[in-house]
Design a protein around this motif. Structure first.
Motif, short mmCIF file in Angstrom:
data_model
loop_
_atom_site.label_atom_id
_atom_site.label_comp_id
_atom_site.label_asym_id
_atom_site.label_seq_id
_atom_site.Cartn_x
_atom_site.Cartn_y
_atom_site.Cartn_z
N LEU A 83 7.12 -3.67 -3.58
CA LEU A 83 6.95 -2.11 -3.35
C LEU A 83 7.39 -1.44 -4.23
O LEU A 83 7.05 -0.09 -4.23
CB LEU A 83 7.27 -2.03 -1.90
CG LEU A 83 6.85 -2.86 -0.67
CD1 LEU A 83 7.55 -2.86 0.60
CD2 LEU A 83 5.55 -1.94 -0.55
N ALA A 84 8.21 -1.64 -5.35
CA ALA A 84 8.78 -0.90 -6.08
C ALA A 84 8.02 -1.36 -7.75
O ALA A 84 8.76 -0.67 -8.56
CB ALA A 84 10.25 -0.95 -6.25
N ASP A 85 7.13 -2.03 -7.65
CA ASP A 85 6.55 -2.51 -9.03
C ASP A 85 5.90 -1.35 -9.82
O ASP A 85 5.41 -0.14 -9.06
CB ASP A 85 5.08 -3.65 -8.71
CG ASP A 85 4.78 -4.11 -9.67
OD1 ASP A 85 5.43 -5.36 -9.99
OD2 ASP A 85 4.06 -3.66 -10.52
N ARG A 91 1.97 -2.32 -5.56
CA ARG A 91 2.45 -1.45 -4.45
C ARG A 91 1.57 -1.22 -3.08
O ARG A 91 1.97 -1.64 -2.11
CB ARG A 91 3.18 -0.01 -4.90
CG ARG A 91 4.24 -0.22 -6.02
CD ARG A 91 4.93 1.16 -6.18
NE ARG A 91 4.10 2.25 -6.52
CZ ARG A 91 3.92 2.78 -7.69
NH1 ARG A 91 3.71 1.90 -8.75
NH2 ARG A 91 3.21 3.65 -7.66
N THR A 94 0.98 -4.71 -1.43
CA THR A 94 2.11 -4.91 -0.87
C THR A 94 2.18 -4.37 0.45
O THR A 94 2.84 -4.83 1.60
CB THR A 94 3.45 -4.80 -1.59
OG1 THR A 94 3.22 -5.71 -2.93
CG2 THR A 94 4.48 -5.53 -0.99
N CYS A 95 1.77 -2.97 0.59
CA CYS A 95 1.99 -2.25 1.89
C CYS A 95 1.26 -2.95 3.01
O CYS A 95 1.71 -3.06 4.02
CB CYS A 95 1.56 -0.90 1.62
SG CYS A 95 2.47 0.18 0.89
N VAL A 113 9.22 3.45 0.82
CA VAL A 113 8.14 3.73 0.02
C VAL A 113 7.84 4.97 0.12
O VAL A 113 7.48 5.85 -0.89
CB VAL A 113 6.97 2.86 0.44
CG1 VAL A 113 5.66 3.20 -0.30
CG2 VAL A 113 7.01 1.37 -0.02
N GLU A 117 7.51 7.32 -3.24
CA GLU A 117 6.50 7.21 -3.84
C GLU A 117 5.89 8.29 -4.50
O GLU A 117 5.98 9.53 -3.82
CB GLU A 117 5.29 6.39 -2.83
CG GLU A 117 3.99 6.10 -3.43
CD GLU A 117 4.20 5.09 -4.63
OE1 GLU A 117 3.67 5.27 -5.63
OE2 GLU A 117 4.82 3.91 -4.76
N VAL A 122 -0.93 5.03 -2.57
CA VAL A 122 -0.12 4.09 -1.96
C VAL A 122 0.89 4.53 -0.88
O VAL A 122 0.78 4.05 0.07
CB VAL A 122 1.25 3.79 -3.10
CG1 VAL A 122 2.24 2.80 -2.35
CG2 VAL A 122 0.31 3.12 -4.12
#
Length: 175
Positions: A83-85, A91, A94-95, A113, A117, A122
């Protein structure tokens, strides 16, 4: 180290499957590889699947996401990093994986996030999951997100819908 019936190590098998996954072109064989990795279900299997998320092959990406959903117990520890990629697409993907978590865990991860973000798409993916399973703790994060992206109309609308759904799910106070 675990042992497969023929005596080979699980780690060796996982590496062989991971290598094959990135070179195999037959969709049925890829599916069998993903299935084998899910059955083994180790952290090494998760690490073998993650590189597929970065490829431009939708079949491999979808297979990786399905495998990760099926191994959520061992995937859970890597979700914060994904989630921090640096890649917004990772991201965003992944959510959706967070949907498989208990509501409280998903809410915490997705609020993090929303708090940091910079990419509206995202945030929209996080909002979509929160609209379905979010808990009341998400409300201030949703409000802050909408305010930060006030010029992004679709996101403001999505946030309003998510907040309405979360509020509607709250139990009525006892008299």
């Amino acid at each position: 180290m675990g042992i497969i019936e023929d005596g080979s190590s699980v780690a060796g098998t996982t590496k062989t499957l991971a290598d094959a996954l990135l070179t195999e072109t037959d969709p049925r064989v890829r599916e069998a590889i993903f299935t084998s990795l899910v059955r083994i279900g180790s952290g090494e299997c998760v690490e073998a699947v993650i590189p597929c998320l970065y490829l431009n092959d939708p079949q491999l990406r979808n297979g990786a996401l399905d495998a990760m959903r099926a191994m959520m117990g061992v995937v859970r520890p890597v979700l914060p990093a994904l989630l921090a990629d640096p890649d917004a697409d990772i991201r965003l993907l992944t959510c959706d994986l967070a949907r498989e978590l208990p509501a409280a865990d998903a809410t915490r991860l997705l609020c993090d996030v929303l708090a940091r973000e910079t990419e509206p798409n995202v945030c929209a993916a996080a909002v979509d999951v929160l609209a379905e399973i979010g808990e009341p703790e998400a409300l201030p994060f949703l409000e802050a997100c909408a305010a930060r992206f006030e010029d992004v109309k679709f996101l403001g609308f999505a946030v309003r819908v998510a907040m309405q759904r979360i509020v509607a799910e709250r139990p009525a106070p006892h008299a």
